[in-house]
Design a protein around this motif. Structure first.
Motif, PDB file in Angstrom:
ATOM      1  N   UNK A 257       0.834  -1.195   0.000  1.00  0.00           N
ATOM      2  CA  UNK A 257       0.000   0.000   0.000  1.00  0.00           C
ATOM      3  C   UNK A 257       0.872   1.249   0.000  1.00  0.00           C
ATOM      4  N   UNK A 258       1.859   1.296   0.894  1.00  0.00           N
ATOM      5  CA  UNK A 258       2.784   2.422   0.938  1.00  0.00           C
ATOM      6  C   UNK A 258       3.958   2.071   1.849  1.00  0.00           C
ATOM      7  N   UNK A 259       5.104   2.733   1.671  1.00  0.00           N
ATOM      8  CA  UNK A 259       6.214   2.528   2.595  1.00  0.00           C
ATOM      9  C   UNK A 259       5.890   3.122   3.965  1.00  0.00           C
ATOM     10  N   UNK A 260       6.515   2.574   4.997  1.00  0.00           N
ATOM     11  CA  UNK A 260       6.398   3.100   6.359  1.00  0.00           C
ATOM     12  C   UNK A 260       7.813   3.196   6.937  1.00  0.00           C
ATOM     13  N   UNK A 261       8.382   4.383   6.859  1.00  0.00           N
ATOM     14  CA  UNK A 261       9.754   4.608   7.324  1.00  0.00           C
ATOM     15  C   UNK A 261      10.721   3.553   6.752  1.00  0.00           C
TER      16      UNK A 261
END
Length: 278
Positions: A79-83
């Protein structure tokens, strides 16, 4: 008190009662595993929390990303990168909000001071809400959907912040519950249908219940000292589940890391659905 099964987590977290499946899920963060009563899944990085999207789909928070996970096929879709560019941090406590978003905390893998943050994913956007967090926990939402709670565990203070109509923080967080005088370490938390706040207290072997005004009402004790996160589940949402951890024990006791279920504790709220469509 008997655990729900023989699994012992290094760091149990993220308990979730899936309302459409009537199935209970939880994570072992440091073990990289997602568990249910009937099966387990292993990932190649830390995983910590989830929200349900539909009957067969979870949104899962990992060490580096948010991804959509198919419970039937095991398929994953980022879905999206997280840090993802920060090798120091991983995800920790998280929960879906009433508006269909998902809040997730990050922290240093060795609890480095101020290394983490609290983020919110909502309809295609990931936004940092609060920074300089060491150990984010207690992310949960009042029954009316107008406020959220969270903590940075070392501060022993539960913060509360108002939410706007879309679920974004409105205003500055204020301390709602201060546990410093009592010496309790706040971990995961959840509200019940009456607006009571159920808080796992790391090192104390209990989940404490506080009224809407912050007054202590009662505590449910568990035979594992590192209680980490509660959740309501069962057919009527009256059973209190709680994850625990073996982490932090040089010589873990037999029930450290077990997950427990106590029947007829209170009336919980259905976990909110994550809305993926923008």
């Amino acid at each position: 008190m008997t655990p729900i099964n023989d699994i012992r987590c290094t760091l149990g977290e993220g308990p979730l009662w899936h309302p459409e499946r009537a199935e209970f899920f939880w994570f072992d963060i440091l073990g990289g595993k997602l568990h249910s009563l009937n099966r387990s899944w292993t990932f190649d990085e830390y995983v910590s929390a989830a929200g349900w999207v539909d009957r067969n789909t979870l949104l899962v928070a990992s060490e580096t990303r948010l991804f959509v996970f198919d419970l039937e096929t095991g398929g994953q879709r980022d879905l999206c990168p997280l840090e993802a560019d920060n090798r120091i941090t991983r995800s920790n406590d998280g929960r879906a909000d009433p508006q269909g978003g998902f809040w997730i905390g990050t922290m240093g893998k060795h609890a480095e001071h101020g290394a983490g943050a609290i983020w919110r994913w909502y309809r295609g956007e990931l936004r940092k809400l609060f920074g300089d967090i060491s150990i984010p926990n207690a992310i949960c939402f009042a029954p009316d959907g107008r406020s959220a709670c969270f903590t940075d565990t070392p501060t022993r203070r539960i913060m509360r912040v108002g939410l706007d109509a879309q679920g974004w923080p409105a205003g500055t967080p204020e301390c709602w519950l201060d546990l410093n005088a009592d010496g309790y370490n706040p971990d995961g938390a959840v509200f019940d249908a009456a607006g009571n706040f159920w808080l796992a207290q790391w090192g104390a072997g209990r989940v404490a219940c506080y009224g809407p005004d912050g007054a202590f009402l009662r505590a449910v004790s568990f035979p594992a000292s590192h209680t980490s996160c509660p959740a309501f589940g069962g057919p009527d949402l009256t059973d209190l589940y709680c994850t625990t951890a073996r982490e932090g024990h040089a010589t873990p006791a037999p029930l450290d890391g077990a997950t427990f279920c106590v029947p007829d504790v209170g009336k919980g709220l259905q976990e909110h659905r994550v809305v993926l469509d923008a």
